[in-house]
Each structure stands twice: as structure tokens, then as C-alpha cells.
Design a protein around this motif. Structure first.
Motif, PDB file in Angstrom:
ATOM      1  N   LEU A  19       9.810  -0.715 -34.617  1.00 21.29           N
ATOM      2  CA  LEU A  19       8.820  -1.660 -34.113  1.00 21.29           C
ATOM      3  C   LEU A  19       7.470  -0.989 -34.035  1.00 21.29           C
ATOM      4  N   LEU A  20       6.441  -1.741 -34.414  1.00 21.34           N
ATOM      5  CA  LEU A  20       5.080  -1.254 -34.209  1.00 21.34           C
ATOM      6  C   LEU A  20       4.422  -2.226 -33.233  1.00 21.34           C
ATOM      7  N   PHE A  21       3.829  -1.697 -32.177  1.00 21.08           N
ATOM      8  CA  PHE A  21       3.142  -2.600 -31.257  1.00 21.08           C
ATOM      9  C   PHE A  21       1.927  -1.920 -30.634  1.00 21.08           C
ATOM     10  N   SER A  22       1.001  -2.787 -30.192  1.00 19.53           N
ATOM     11  CA  SER A  22      -0.259  -2.273 -29.645  1.00 19.53           C
ATOM     12  C   SER A  22      -0.083  -1.914 -28.180  1.00 19.53           C
ATOM     13  N   ARG A  23      -1.127  -1.368 -27.623  1.00 23.81           N
ATOM     14  CA  ARG A  23      -1.069  -0.971 -26.219  1.00 23.81           C
ATOM     15  C   ARG A  23      -1.009  -2.166 -25.279  1.00 23.81           C
ATOM     16  N   GLN A  24      -1.354  -3.349 -25.818  1.00 22.01           N
ATOM     17  CA  GLN A  24      -1.223  -4.545 -24.995  1.00 22.01           C
ATOM     18  C   GLN A  24       0.147  -5.194 -25.193  1.00 22.01           C
TER      19      GLN A  24
ATOM     20  N   ARG B 242       3.172  -5.717 -34.103  1.00 22.37           N
ATOM     21  CA  ARG B 242       2.421  -5.653 -35.367  1.00 22.37           C
ATOM     22  C   ARG B 242       3.348  -5.536 -36.558  1.00 22.37           C
ATOM     23  N   LEU B 243       4.559  -5.100 -36.318  1.00 18.68           N
ATOM     24  CA  LEU B 243       5.532  -5.002 -37.402  1.00 18.68           C
ATOM     25  C   LEU B 243       6.910  -4.869 -36.769  1.00 18.68           C
ATOM     26  N   GLN B 244       7.904  -5.544 -37.363  1.00 21.65           N
ATOM     27  CA  GLN B 244       9.268  -5.383 -36.867  1.00 21.65           C
ATOM     28  C   GLN B 244      10.218  -5.305 -38.054  1.00 21.65           C
ATOM     29  N   LYS B 245      10.933  -4.211 -38.145  1.00 18.43           N
ATOM     30  CA  LYS B 245      11.884  -4.054 -39.240  1.00 18.43           C
ATOM     31  C   LYS B 245      13.258  -3.835 -38.630  1.00 18.43           C
ATOM     32  N   TRP B 246      14.173  -4.740 -38.886  1.00 23.73           N
ATOM     33  CA  TRP B 246      15.508  -4.676 -38.308  1.00 23.73           C
ATOM     34  C   TRP B 246      16.529  -4.320 -39.372  1.00 23.73           C
ATOM     35  N   TYR B 247      17.322  -3.324 -39.110  1.00 25.98           N
ATOM     36  CA  TYR B 247      18.333  -2.894 -40.074  1.00 25.98           C
ATOM     37  C   TYR B 247      19.740  -3.268 -39.620  1.00 25.98           C
ATOM     38  N   VAL B 248      19.816  -4.040 -38.530  1.00 26.23           N
ATOM     39  CA  VAL B 248      21.101  -4.550 -38.074  1.00 26.23           C
ATOM     40  C   VAL B 248      20.962  -6.050 -37.856  1.00 26.23           C
ATOM     41  N   PRO B 249      22.042  -6.813 -38.064  1.00 25.46           N
ATOM     42  CA  PRO B 249      21.921  -8.273 -37.965  1.00 25.46           C
ATOM     43  C   PRO B 249      21.895  -8.731 -36.506  1.00 25.46           C
ATOM     44  N   LEU B 250      20.817  -9.401 -36.143  1.00 24.74           N
ATOM     45  CA  LEU B 250      20.690  -9.913 -34.788  1.00 24.74           C
ATOM     46  C   LEU B 250      19.992 -11.256 -34.857  1.00 24.74           C
ATOM     47  N   SER B 251      20.272 -12.118 -33.885  1.00 27.61           N
ATOM     48  CA  SER B 251      19.603 -13.417 -33.881  1.00 27.61           C
ATOM     49  C   SER B 251      18.153 -13.238 -33.429  1.00 27.61           C
ATOM     50  N   ASP B 252      17.355 -14.244 -33.743  1.00 28.39           N
ATOM     51  CA  ASP B 252      15.946 -14.204 -33.348  1.00 28.39           C
ATOM     52  C   ASP B 252      15.807 -14.001 -31.844  1.00 28.39           C
ATOM     53  N   LYS B 253      16.656 -14.686 -31.114  1.00 22.44           N
ATOM     54  CA  LYS B 253      16.605 -14.607 -29.653  1.00 22.44           C
ATOM     55  C   LYS B 253      16.862 -13.174 -29.178  1.00 22.44           C
ATOM     56  N   GLU B 254      17.873 -12.570 -29.782  1.00 22.96           N
ATOM     57  CA  GLU B 254      18.205 -11.197 -29.389  1.00 22.96           C
ATOM     58  C   GLU B 254      17.075 -10.252 -29.732  1.00 22.96           C
ATOM     59  N   LYS B 255      16.506 -10.441 -30.930  1.00 22.01           N
ATOM     60  CA  LYS B 255      15.402  -9.568 -31.350  1.00 22.01           C
ATOM     61  C   LYS B 255      14.243  -9.688 -30.371  1.00 22.01           C
ATOM     62  N   LYS B 256      13.958 -10.916 -29.961  1.00 25.41           N
ATOM     63  CA  LYS B 256      12.846 -11.125 -29.026  1.00 25.41           C
ATOM     64  C   LYS B 256      13.125 -10.426 -27.709  1.00 25.41           C
ATOM     65  N   LYS B 257      14.362 -10.550 -27.250  1.00 23.84           N
ATOM     66  CA  LYS B 257      14.734  -9.953 -25.963  1.00 23.84           C
ATOM     67  C   LYS B 257      14.615  -8.435 -26.027  1.00 23.84           C
ATOM     68  N   ILE B 258      15.166  -7.875 -27.102  1.00 21.51           N
ATOM     69  CA  ILE B 258      15.114  -6.419 -27.258  1.00 21.51           C
ATOM     70  C   ILE B 258      13.675  -5.950 -27.329  1.00 21.51           C
ATOM     71  N   THR B 259      12.888  -6.659 -28.136  1.00 15.51           N
ATOM     72  CA  THR B 259      11.484  -6.271 -28.315  1.00 15.51           C
ATOM     73  C   THR B 259      10.764  -6.285 -26.981  1.00 15.51           C
ATOM     74  N   ARG B 260      10.946  -7.354 -26.245  1.00 13.11           N
ATOM     75  CA  ARG B 260      10.278  -7.495 -24.951  1.00 13.11           C
ATOM     76  C   ARG B 260      10.633  -6.332 -24.032  1.00 13.11           C
ATOM     77  N   GLU B 261      11.920  -6.087 -23.919  1.00 11.50           N
ATOM     78  CA  GLU B 261      12.389  -5.021 -23.015  1.00 11.50           C
ATOM     79  C   GLU B 261      11.880  -3.665 -23.430  1.00 11.50           C
ATOM     80  N   LEU B 262      12.010  -3.395 -24.721  1.00 12.36           N
ATOM     81  CA  LEU B 262      11.648  -2.074 -25.201  1.00 12.36           C
ATOM     82  C   LEU B 262      10.155  -1.827 -25.081  1.00 12.36           C
ATOM     83  N   VAL B 263       9.373  -2.839 -25.450  1.00  8.93           N
ATOM     84  CA  VAL B 263       7.921  -2.690 -25.366  1.00  8.93           C
ATOM     85  C   VAL B 263       7.521  -2.361 -23.933  1.00  8.93           C
TER      86      VAL B 263
END
Lengths: 211, 775
Positions: A40-45, A49-70
Motif C-alpha cells: 500500500l502507498l498512502f499519504s500522511r493524511q 495512492r496505490l494498492q496492490k493485493w497479491y491475495v484474494p480478498l473482497s473489496d470490503k475486507e481490503k477497505k477494512k485492512i487498509t483503514r486499520e493498517l493506515v
């Protein structure tokens, strides 16, 4: 009675765990001992800016993971190391100017070489865009993906030579200039302009902009 | 009707970025999406690419883009390279292998894998290798295998990684790639070499036969690695003076897998490992990355002891590195090797202990774990001093684990009983509120068994109470001790230190103070009331005690009330039994390794228990473990009390044995019961097992149980035992749910199944959780 039910439903819908959990998918899960699961690439806010997933996940899961990780990464202080444990994965992250580069690797993977992978990608972007900055990634996100896909495939490095990655991107960019793809590789040799030249002529003017 | 040209991607990006509010942005997006949608409907070929690209941008901002999925497929099928590039990108971003739509890609990919332009072939390989589903992989494996044998290195390297993905998705296909691996390592091209090593690694990891087969490659791998190290400067692959570190690392990893458990292979790689370990430049991260991999390999294979020591020393040097990442990695590795190479790691003990003072949380944690692993009989005093200092000053998130670690280490290696008690006291007084609840019964057992220290212990605990009654574990242990050894306290018998002068009334004042204090938890109040009661056989102020006990007989705290009522009964009806019941606890045998689990379930009280014959043992525990609990040992009281006090039957258990099960759902013949346990080691996690049974005459098939909880909770579902609930209660489907909760539990469940040919779905709320499941 109606009023009460409504209120309760809202409470559930709003602040609810993000989906029905049915025991079939738990966390991301280990696919093998060495694999990059996503980048994942993301700004300080916290803007993605970029998301590359190499494992199969639903959009919802990706959003959740992204939110948490960011959230987790942005909360890290500068003095902390570039690695953190998150769920059953290891997160390797590094900030370059205003952009965080964040990779999720598996338990057995080598965090230090992952830092080098991240650095190599940044170098490739830098060479391609010429002193790359966040704006380049924002306005040319599709190119950032193309470059990443020439460097990594399935989460692994496919090419360890910087020169070769850039050359492939250059050639592919040239292919875009024409309407039909019927060129054989030998014909491409005739085109000697390099990518930077093409790009510089585009900056500012939209004529050669193909999308 | 004005037909306008769709705006360019970068124009859109520019426009969207001018939005000042989320609402404004949303409006722009909606407008553009509408335009794009109508453009898609018009089947416009010219601008499809541009529109999809814009859609991808909006998708990244978080907006839905599913209506573009089919358009991606059209782009992939186009003859224009630009279209294909964006189409494949879109497929990778928008298409999910779990949907059927992606299968439509298979044919396109197949064609593109055979395209005359290698960049198109590359796109196809990349997409397949990134997101190909099992079906797609099955269909296209043959094409990938073909490309693995091509002489075009651009394609060969991609095919290798694509093959890795195919194998991950469909492991049975691994065999078909075997012939193509024959001369992969003779390639000169680094890209092909790197990806080939990755492919070989994947195959060896998945199949012992493959592993055995590829062991013969060890000499070749060693040669390649040697060339990389010895070769001169190669600008194309150089990173800070090191030639192709990525390839070096992957080779080292493959060597690790091949050398593991195999003497010959390990020997064959011994020299090269030593060479890499000693010659790699360590000033930059890249060199350390290689060293790190080397160390991991050395530790995993059958290396000679000299090499192992070399590896540990590298880790030791890492610990002194300025770069915190290197320190972190060193601590992680040392933690892995501390069991097998204990002595070697011991040599770096002081450096490790210094890392306790590091600013980074992850480093501190690892240093703490490693420090505990290094404690032994020889270094216990010194180590404990450091660890207690760490406990004093560390972040709250560490305190519980550190306290537990200290207790464990003290128990194993305490040089003297006095030291042991002092250490416990130190933890309780400095980190008393972070100590785990299950430590309390452990400590009580320890104190009970340190017979000669009773007077000293009770005195120290009493003095601690005078200072501070806010830390519950401390207060609980202290109360219990005073209840047991109050007689020693007032008799001034202490040998270890100056005995204090204290009267019965003063002691009772303190205990009664705990009962009324806001700081005391209900559990603590229970402890202090019981302690007061016990003192009735040790002190002479029995009347005072009787008065206290009778007052609490009408306490609104149900637990307290129950106890007080029982104690009143003891005074009134069973006074002849009182001395025997309240006698000193005997030395308790160490329970089996599951000690804490059992004790957690029993509210952590070491009181005589009354196990009513008809009470089932705590959920999840075999009956024998109940017998072996600390509290079960006071068996001579049990049968007596059970006999005499059975008329208080409903409530006579000083302990809560388990959390009662409940029926969560019962409709149309489907019944779902929940049973509960507390998880070990985290008592805040409730482990619920669902038991689904079916009383109708037909089986319920495709049974899926789903659950949802409010946001303040965390929920985890493990796999169900099956998805057929057999008819006529002939069996149950069980499934485990874990909930992290500290409030009243609420749950919504969704059940779907097929019954007599028709699909059934139902939603229900579960609100009747027993209070003990979330307290």
C-alpha cells in the motif's frame, strides 16, 4: 416499539464489525511462508495512492485492512523501527517524503530485504519520473502500477536489474503510441526516443496524453 | 443532445482535487460516473480506455466501480495495447477471483499468452500470476509451462513466477512444471535466475519428493552464489557494492530448505555460508539483509558448531548496530535460537538487557521476552534486578506480561524463599494493578507453601495495605493472607524483620475498610469478608466479627450477601464446625500445567469449596481436573459441608463453577445452544461453543452459522464441525466463537440451511447471555 427497533437497527448497522463473519474466512491467512501479501502507498493524511493485493480478498475486507493498517502506521513515532507485527503478518514500512510505502510479508520472510525491495521500487519511480514526488504518483497512478508490475509479479521480484525494468517500461510506453499492436520486437528497435523525452514533451501539454 | 468527449483522466484528477469538502467531491464523482455509465452504454470503443482509467482513479478514492468490470474485459479483448494495459490493470483492481465474471478473462488471457508481442504476453502472465483463480490456473497451466521453456528471458522470468502462483492455487499441478525446471539454473539472466530460485523454493516447500529431487542442485547454487560474491563490480546489479542482493538472499533461502535435516547438503554449503558471513559488507542495510538470511540458514541446517557460533555472534553485533531495524531483527532471531543455542545467546545477555531501555516498543518487547528466556539459576538475582527496574518504568502494555514473567522466573529459580516473597511483594506494590487475575491464586498457593515465611509475608502485606489499597491483586492476596495468618500478625512473631505491633482491632479496621472502600472490586470485598470470618477462629474479637458478618447479610451486592448469610449460618447453626472449616489451609500440591485456567474459572478464591454432586464440572474441563484444583483439596470439608449445609443448597458454592449454558435459538426444529469458557491466557476473551441440533425428520444441509456483534467487540469464528445438522437430534454441529468483550454481550445471528429441498434463512438476536459470560 417501532421507534425503539429503528434506533437499535441503526446502532447495529453503523457501528458493526464490518460484515457477517462466517468462519470461512478468518484473517488473511498464510498462503506460504514467504510471500508479500500486499503493498500500500498512502499519504500522511491517510489517502491511498496505490494498492496492490497479491491475495484474494473482497473489496470490503481490503477497505477494512487498509483503514486499520493506515491508522496503525500513521500512529508510529519517527524513532520506531520500520517493522511491526499486525495480525499474523509482518508489516514493513518506510516513508519517502510525503508517501508511506507499506508491505505486508509473512512470518518467515526477511524484513531487511523487503526494505530493499521498497527502495528499489522508489528508485524505479524516481528514474522514470525524474525526481519523483507524490504528485507524480497521484496524476500518473496507472504508470506507477505498470512500473510495479514490471518489477514484482505475484509479490516476488521478477527482475533484479533496474535497467531492465526501465527498458521494458519504455518499450511498452512506446507501444501505446500506435493504434494497433502488430509490431514485432525488431520493429521497435527503430524507435530510439527514451521514455523521459516522451514524458517531458507531455508535461504541461495534453496532446500526447493518451488517456 | 450534445455528444461530448469524455474528459481526460488527468483533467478529472485535477478537478476532483479542487473539491473542498467530501460532499463536493462526492458530487463530482457522481456526475462523472453518470457520464461514464452512459458512455459505456453507448458501447464507445474510442474512449472506453479513458473512462475505465478514470473509474480506477475513483475506485482508489473509495467509490464503487463494479459497473466497470465488464468494460475491463472488453478492453482486454481489444487489439490496442493501451486498451489491454488499462484493461488488465482494471481486472487486477476490480475483479475478484471469487466472482464468476473473472472467468470470462480466461480466453483472452489464453490468446494473449500466445500473442506475437512479448509485452502483451507479459501483461497476461502478470495478471494470471497476480489474481488467477484455481479454475483459471487449471485452464492455463499448459500455456504457462510452455512459456517457462522459451528462450526469451523476458517471458521466461514472468512464466516462472506465474507458475509459482499456479502451484499455490492448484498444488496438484506442480508435477507438470518439473521438466521445465531442468536447466533453469544455467541461465545467465539474473531475472530468470531469481524467479527460478523462487519457483524451486516453492516446489521444495510443498513436496518432500521435490525437495529430495532438487538436493542435487546444491553445488550449482553454491557456485552461483560464489560467483556473485567474487565477481567484480557489475553496474547492472550492484547495490551499494553488493552484487544482486535479491538473488543472493533467495539462493540462501533455497539452500536453507535444501540443507535442513540433510548432512551432505549442509556440508556442501558450509564454506560458502562462512564466506558470506565473514565477507559481506555491513555498513548498509543491504549487506545486513544478506547476513540476516545467512544467519537464518546457518541456524536451520546441520551446520558445524563453529558456524553456529559465528551466526550468533553476527546477531550479537547486530544488537549493537545503530540501526534499530537491525537490532529488532537480531532480537527476533535470537528469540528463535535461544532454546537450541542457549549458551551462545547467554554471552550476549548484557547487550540484550540494555535493549530493555530502547525507545522502540517492538524492540523493548522482544528484549523482554528474550531476557526472560535467558534467566537461569546463575543469573537470577542480576536479571531480576534489571527486569524489576524495567517493570517499574515500562509502558502499561508491558506490565502484565512482565509481571507474569517475573513470577514465573521467580518460581523456577528463586535462590531463597525470602527472596521469592520479596520479589512478589515488589511486583505487587509497583505493578499491582496490572498483574493478571490468575496470578492471585498462584501467589496464594506459593505463600501457603512457604511455611516458614508466613509471619514475614503477612506482615509485609499488611504494611503494604496501610500504604495503598487501590491495587486489587495486592489487596486480594493481602486479605487472604491476613485471614489465614492474622494470628501471627498480632503475635509479633516475625523473624525476618522487626515485628510490628498491631492489635486485633487495627487489623479488623483495615479489613473492614476494604469492604467499604470505593476502590475495592466486588471480588476484593469477597476476599476481605471471608478473611474477617476466618479471623473469628484466630482472634478473640468474635463479637465484632459476628456484627460485621450480620450487617453484610443485607448487602445489595449479591455475592457479599450470600457469603454473609452463609457465615451467619456458620455462627448460628454450625458453630461446632466453624474451627474445622476455617482452619489453616494445608500445603497445596502443584496443579498440572493447566493450573491458571482452572483457577480463573473459580474467581480466584482459595476458599473451601462445596461441590454439589449435581453440578457439572466447569465447561470444557474433565472431572479429574476439577478434583485437582487447589480448592478441591480441602476435601475433608467438602463432604461434611455438603451433608450439613444442603438446605442452603441453591447457593452454597463459594465458587462459581463455570458459566451456565444457554439456548440462543429455538425455532422450526433447529435449536442452538451456547456453552461458555474463558479463554486462557486472556480472560477477557469469551469462548463460546455453539451446538446446533435438529429435531425434525429431515437433515438440515448447507448449514451456515453467521454472527455479528456491535463495533465495540471483536469477533472470531473458527470452522464449523460440519454443515449438516442431522435429523432427529442424531448429532450436533459445533462451532467455536471467540468474543473479546468487557461489556454486556449482544449478538445477532444469521442461519441459512436447506431443509426438505427449500432454502431457509433466519435472523435472530441473542440477548440472554448470562452475566458471567461478560463480567
Amino acid at each position: 416499539m417501532d421507534g425503539w427497533m429503528d434506533g437499535w437497527m441503526d446502532g447495529w448497522m453503523d457501528g458493526w464489525m464490518g460484515g457477517w463473519v462466517d468462519g470461512l474466512l478468518l484473517t488473511i491467512g498464510i498462503t506460504s511462508s514467504f510471500q508479500m501479501q500486499f503493498m500500500l502507498l498512502f499519504s500522511r493524511q491517510g489517502k491511498l495512492r496505490l494498492q496492490k493485493w497479491y491475495v484474494p480478498l473482497s473489496d470490503k475486507e481490503k477497505k477494512k485492512i487498509t483503514r486499520e493498517l493506515v491508522q496503525t502506521v500513521l500512529a508510529r513515532k519517527p524513532k520506531m523501527c520500520s517493522f511491526l507485527e499486525w495480525r499474523d503478518l509482518k508489516i514493513v514500512y518506510k516513508r519517502y517524503a510525503s508517501l508511506y510505502f507499506c508491505c505486508a510479508i509473512e512470518d518467515q520472510d526477511n524484513e531487511l530485504i523487503t526494505l530493499e525491495i521498497i527502495h528499489r521500487y522508489v528508485e524505479l519511480l524516481d528514474k522514470y519520473f525524474g525526481s519523483v514526488c507524490e504528485l507524480d504518483i497521484i496524476f500518473n497512478f496507472e504508470k506507477a502500477y505498470f512500473i510495479l508490475d514490471e518489477f514484482l509479479l505475484g509479490g516476488e521480484a521478477q527482475e533484479t536489474s533496474k535497467k531492465n525494468v526501465l527498458k521494458a517500461i519504455e518499450q511498452a510506453d512506446l507501444l501505446q503510441e500506435d493504434t494497433k499492436v502488430s509490431f514485432s520486437p525488431s520493429f521497435l528497435m527503430v524507435w530510439s526516443r527514451n521514455a523521459a523525452e516522451v514524458r517531458d514533451s507531455c508535461r504541461g501539454s495534453e496532446q500526447a496524453d493518451w488517456v | 443532445w450534445v455528444c461530448h468527449t469524455p474528459i481526460r483522466l488527468r483533467e478529472l484528477i485535477r478537478t476532483i482535487r479542487t473539491a473542498r469538502t467530501q460532499a463536493e467531491e462526492r458530487e463530482m464523482i457522481q456526475k462523472e460516473c453518470a457520464a461514464i455509465r452512459s458512455s459505456f452504454r453507448e458501447e464507445d470503443n474510442t474512449y472506453r480506455c479513458r473512462n475505465v482509467a478514470k473509474l480506477l482513479y475513483m475506485h482508489m478514492l473509495g467509490y464503487p466501480a463494479h459497473f466497470g468490470q465488464l468494460e475491463c474485459l472488453k478492453l482486454i479483448a481489444s487489439q490496442k495495447f493501451t486498451d489491454k494495459r488499462i484493461g488488465y490493470l482494471g481486472a487486477m483492481l476490480l475483479l475478484d477471483e471469487r466472482q464468476d465474471v473473472h472467468l470470462l478473462m480466461t480466453n483472452c488471457i489464453k490468446n494473449d499468452l500466445n500473442h506475437s508481442t512479448q509485452y502483451v504476453q507479459g501483461l497476461a502472465l502478470c495478471t494470471l500470476g497476480c489474481m488467477g483463480s484455481s479454475e483459471m490456473c487449471r485452464d492455463l497451466a499448459g500455456e504457462v509451462e510452455k512459456l517457462l521453456k522459451t528462450s526469451n528471458s523476458y517471458l521466461r522470468k514472468k512464466a516462472a513466477l506465474c507458475a509459482v502462483h499456479v502451484i499455490r492455487k492448484v498444488p496438484e499441478l506442480m508435477e507438470m512444471f518439473l521438466p521445465a525446471t531442468k536447466n533453469l539454473l544455467s541461465e545467465k539472466n539474473h531475472g530468470v535466475l531469481h524467479t527460478s530460485v523462487v519457483l524451486l523454493t516453492e516446489m521444495c516447500e510443498r513436496s518432500p519428493d521435490m525437495l529430495a529431487h532438487f538436493r542435487k542442485l546444491v553445488p550449482q547454487l553454491v557456485r552461483i552464489l560464489k560467483n556473485l560474491i567474487m565477481s567484480g563490480y557489475s553496474p547492472e546489479h550492484d547495490v551499494s557494492g553488493i552484487s544482486d542482493p535479491f538473488l543472493q538472499v533467495r539462493i540462501l533461502r533455497l539452500l536453507r530448505i535444501l540443507g535442513k535435516g540433510d548432512d551432505d547438503s549442509s556440508e556442501a554449503m558450509n564454506d560458502i555460508l562462512a564466506q558470506v558471513a565473514t565477507n559481506t559488507e555491513t555498513s548498509k542495510n543491504v549487506g545486513n539483509a544478506i547476513l540476516y538470511e545467512t544467519v537464518l540458514t546457518i541456524m536451520d541446517i546441520k551446520s558445524e558448531s563453529g558456524l553456529r557460533v559465528l551466526a550468533i555472534n553476527i546477531l550479537g553485533r547486530f544488537l549493537l548496530n545503530n540501526d534499530k531495524n537491525i537490532r529488532y531483527v537480531a532480537l527476533t532471531s535470537l528469540l528463535k535460537t535461544v532454546q537450541t543455542d542457549h549458551n551462545a545467546v547467554q554471552r550476549h545477555r548484557s547487550t540484550i538487557v540494555d535493549c530493555l531501555k530502547d525507545l522502540d516498543v517492538s524492540i523493548k518487547r522482544r528484549a523482554m521476552e528474550l531476557s526472560f528466556a535467558l534467566v537461569n539459576g546463575n543469573n537470577i538475582r542480576g536479571m531480576m534486578k534489571e527486569l524489576l527496574y524495567f517493570l517499574d518504568s515500562c509502558d502499561p502494555e508491558f506490565k502484565a506480561d512482565c509481571a507474569s514473567g517475573v513470577f514465573l522466573a521467580a518460581e523456577k529459580y528463586a535462590p531463597s524463599k525470602r527472596w521469592h516473597i520479596d520479589t512478589i511483594m515488589r511486583v505487587l506494590t509497583t505493578a499491582g494493578s496490572y498483574v493478571r487475575d490468575d496470578s492471585v491464586p498462584n501467589l496464594i498457593q506459593l505463600i501457603t507453601n512457604s511455611v516458614e515465611m508466613h509471619a514475614y509475608t503477612v506482615q509485609r502485606l499488611y504494611k503494604a495495605l496501610l500504604d495503598d489499597i487501590s491495587q486489587q491483586p495486592l489487596v486480594q492476596v493481602a486479605s487472604w493472607c491476613i485471614g489465614e495468618y492474622g494470628d501471627l500478625l498480632i503475635s509479633g512473631q516475625c523473624e525476618e524483620e522487626e515485628p510490628i505491633q498491631v492489635t486485633e482491632d487495627e487489623v479488623l479496621d483495615v479489613l473492614e475498610g476494604l469492604l467499604v472502600s470505593n476502590l475495592s472490586s466486588p471480588v476484593t470485598r469477597g476476599y476481605s469478608l471471608t478473611a474477617i470470618m476466618k479471623l473469628s477462629t484466630r482472634f478473640s474479637s468474635v463479637n465484632r466479627i459476628k456484627k460485621v458478618v450480620s450487617i453484610y447479610g443485607s448487602s445489595i451486592d449479591v455475592e457479599l450477601q450470600q457469603r454473609a448469610v452463609e457465615y451467619n449460618a456458620l455462627f448460628k447453626k454450625y458453630d461446632h464446625m466453624r474451627p474445622a472449616l476455617l482452619e489453616r489451609m494445608p500445603i497445596m500440591e502443584k496443579t498440572a500445567s493447566n493450573g491458571p485456567t482452572e483457577i480463573v474459572q473459580t474467581n480466584g478464591e482459595a476458599e473451601p469449596s462445596v461441590v454439589e454432586p449435581k453440578h457439572p464440572p466447569p465447561v470444557g474441563q474433565p472431572a479429574s481436573q476439577v478434583k485437582n484444583t487447589v480448592f478441591g483439596l480441602v476435601s475433608r470439608c467438602l463432604s461434611l459441608m455438603a451433608f450439613y449445609l444442603f438446605d442452603l443448597s441453591k447457593t452454597v458454592n463459594f465458587l462459581s463453577i463455570g458459566i451456565p449454558p444457554m439456548t440462543a435459538y429455538n425455532k422450526n426444529g433447529l435449536k442452538i445452544d451456547f456453552t461458555f469458557e474463558r479463554a486462557n491466557p486472556n480472560p477477557n476473551v469469551a469462548v463460546i461453543t455453539i451446538h446446533a441440533s435438529n429435531s425434525t425428520e429431515a437433515d438440515m444441509t448447507d448449514f451456515v452459522f453467521q454472527a455479528a456483534v456491535p463495533k465495540t467487540f471483536q469477533l472470531q469464528l473458527l470452522s464449523p464441525s460440519s454443515n449438516v445438522v442431522p435429523a432427529l437430534n442424531q448429532g450436533t454441529v459445533t462451532q467455536v466463537i471467540r468474543v473479546l468483550n468487557q461489556q454486556k454481550l449482544r449478538m445477532r445471528i444469521k442461519l441459512t440451511y436447506i431443509h426438505k429441498g427449500s432454502a431457509v434463512q433466519d435472523l435472530a438476536e441473542v440477548n440472554n447471555f448470562p452475566p458471567q459470560s461478560w463480567q
